[in-house]
Motif scaffolding. Sequence first.
Motif, short mmCIF file in Angstrom:
data_model
loop_
_atom_site.label_atom_id
_atom_site.label_comp_id
_atom_site.label_asym_id
_atom_site.label_seq_id
_atom_site.Cartn_x
_atom_site.Cartn_y
_atom_site.Cartn_z
N ARG A 86 5.41 -8.36 -2.18
CA ARG A 86 4.17 -9.10 -2.44
C ARG A 86 4.34 -10.10 -3.57
O ARG A 86 3.36 -10.70 -4.00
N LYS A 87 5.55 -10.23 -4.10
CA LYS A 87 5.81 -11.08 -5.26
C LYS A 87 4.82 -10.72 -6.38
O LYS A 87 4.24 -11.60 -7.01
N ASP A 88 4.63 -9.43 -6.58
CA ASP A 88 3.63 -8.96 -7.52
C ASP A 88 4.29 -8.80 -8.90
O ASP A 88 4.79 -7.74 -9.26
N ALA A 89 4.29 -9.90 -9.66
CA ALA A 89 4.98 -9.91 -10.94
C ALA A 89 4.43 -8.86 -11.90
O ALA A 89 5.17 -8.23 -12.65
N ARG B 123 11.22 -7.96 3.70
CA ARG B 123 10.36 -7.54 4.81
C ARG B 123 10.91 -8.00 6.15
O ARG B 123 11.22 -9.16 6.34
N PRO C 71 0.50 -9.15 4.83
CA PRO C 71 1.91 -9.43 4.52
C PRO C 71 2.15 -10.89 4.13
O PRO C 71 3.17 -11.20 3.56
N GLU C 72 1.23 -11.79 4.45
CA GLU C 72 1.48 -13.21 4.20
C GLU C 72 0.95 -13.68 2.85
O GLU C 72 0.84 -14.87 2.61
N ILE C 73 0.55 -12.73 1.99
CA ILE C 73 0.05 -13.13 0.67
C ILE C 73 1.04 -12.70 -0.40
O ILE C 73 1.47 -11.56 -0.43
N TYR C 74 1.39 -13.65 -1.25
CA TYR C 74 2.14 -13.32 -2.46
C TYR C 74 1.17 -13.33 -3.63
O TYR C 74 0.26 -14.16 -3.67
N ALA C 75 1.38 -12.42 -4.57
CA ALA C 75 0.53 -12.38 -5.76
C ALA C 75 1.40 -12.55 -7.00
O ALA C 75 1.70 -11.60 -7.69
N PRO C 76 1.85 -13.78 -7.26
CA PRO C 76 2.89 -13.97 -8.27
C PRO C 76 2.40 -13.89 -9.71
O PRO C 76 3.22 -13.84 -10.62
N ARG D 77 2.31 -17.32 1.95
CA ARG D 77 3.77 -17.23 2.00
C ARG D 77 4.43 -18.47 2.62
O ARG D 77 5.30 -19.08 2.00
N LEU E 275 -1.41 -11.61 11.56
CA LEU E 275 -1.29 -13.04 11.79
C LEU E 275 -0.85 -13.36 13.21
O LEU E 275 -1.01 -14.47 13.67
#
Lengths: 414, 221
Positions: free
Chosen positions: A216-219, A290, B87-92, B196, A142
Amino acid sequence: MARSGPLEAFLAREPQTRYFRLMDDTLHPALLPHGLRDILPPDARIEADTVERLMAILGHHGYDRVKPPLVEFESSLLDGPGAAMTHETFRLMDPISHRMIAVRADMTLQIARIATTRLVKSPRPLRLSYAGQVLRVRGSQLRPERQVGQVGAELIGSAAPEADAEVVALAAEALNAIGVPGLSVDLTLPVLVPVILQALGVEGRAAEQLRAALDRKDAASIAAIGGPSAEMLGGLMAAAGPADRTLAAIKAIALPDGAQAQVAALTEIVRLIRERAPDLMLTIDPVENRGFEYHTGVSFTIFARNIRGELGRGGRYVAGGHQTEDGYAKRAAPEPQPSTGFTLYSDTVLRALKFGPQPPRVLLPHGTDHATGVELRAAGWITVAGLEPVADDVAEAGRLACSHVLIDGKPTEV
Amino acid sequence: MRGNETLVLALPKGRILKQVVPMLARTGVEIEPEFDDENSRQLRFKTNIAGLDVIRVRNFDVATFVAFGAAHLGIAGNDVLMEFAYPEIYAPLDLKVGQCHMSVAGPPHLLATDEPTRWSHVRVATKYPEITKRYFATRGVQAECIKLNGAMELAPLLGLCKRIVDLVQTGSTLKANGLVEIERIAEISSRLIVNRPALKTRPDEIGEWIRRFEAAVDDAA
């Protein structure tokens, strides 16, 4: 006239040779190495102005400016917490000392070094500010830029929650003052998850995988590989959001003792930030880690609504205290000092700014007397002096992108 | 450059879309009729909800749009997420649709005669060079990847290489081309993904959408 000597033959060939050389390596003179760029008018002026305005606000809060060098010995720049930047750092051989020197990829650690060495006898808490350019081996996806401007403040030698609140509020005040709309600060506790994992006996590869999933907030992965920690981590992850709601949600989770203390500290800091910046939007993400590898307490990331990327980040760390190996003997480490601070990234900050109109710019036709220019500049005008007489001053003003031209001693709009 | 105030949801073209549209309906989103017209050249669509637009792009591009904040929300398989590791993607949220797995496949005689412990280098045709390299690297093997965008099964058949890494749903494509599954790399399903900074700066709106999708997944179960 001799026309067939070796020199003539060479000269006859030369233009072609040059032509083909150009074709061969196709290096256009304007091409810059990856991730580097020229900043042109008006952006260069806007960037410099913005940096100075930010620095002025930090200065008003008692943060004294320091200026570390661009390059340092690799051993001091990448020591201790600096190790996190190892892969991002350009190195070169110093032809004088024959030692490796490194170009800074981040300035925070230079400030910590100054605070714990040259300014070791200055009274604490020590407030320092800085602005400068850093260079990185690789940009991120980014932020492909390899050269980035940093503006920052460090508060060294205080563990008080007031110190944490001060730096968050200061960063927000500075960004508000230069006109960044929709500011939002995301608070995090980088040591919370490690404490929980340790308390639950999760370590090694399993802990690493969990951290990656949390990043990754990978639930789905947390549920799949979390084992004994899945419920607690899942709960913490789901709790992320606006500060008050998140604090309430975290308190409903039965955390281990060490983690409880951290949440209590965070609660107090949120209260203190609210006192200082009641309108600032605060969110909390209890599992964010991170980029906070060397942080030891409440840390934060600054965002602005609808702006890609982070405007800055900061948080609590320990300055000094690690041993330094200088090749001959281990030096005694300076006292570890609880510190906090923040760094703003000038590229993202500039992206978030709305720019007003350009300041007015007036053409002073050839022969305008010197005093008129002095007066206009004192009144805020940008003046552009005509170096030679021209037939049409109005047309000349237009050609040189002036908004005004001086006619009969008065700036007149073009 | 400033991003959009209108929330944008990026949906993947193709196989997953058929399963996603009913789920969207359960979250209360109806997309304008133009969306169902496969010949339409329109790329951005309004929904019945003011302030929510939908775009339809290739599945790999869903991740790119969301990573850069051009779309705030998206639906993408974790194959895409693993490949790019933005890194800027969350996969909730696991939407529990588009389920399949990613596998190493090759001709059956390979399975019978090969001795994986002796490998130092393999050549693999795949759409997922990053995942493939990482997967083989964890077992100490260097993977030379030949990037293909489709019809992976042809590669071993025509001697481009012996192995492929690809998504396997029923295994019928592999079978039809005389290949067998050798090893599973990962289980794949579609995820709700979120940008994110969008989640940080608009936690209430985005959080509400995550909850709606969560409810839609639970309804389906």
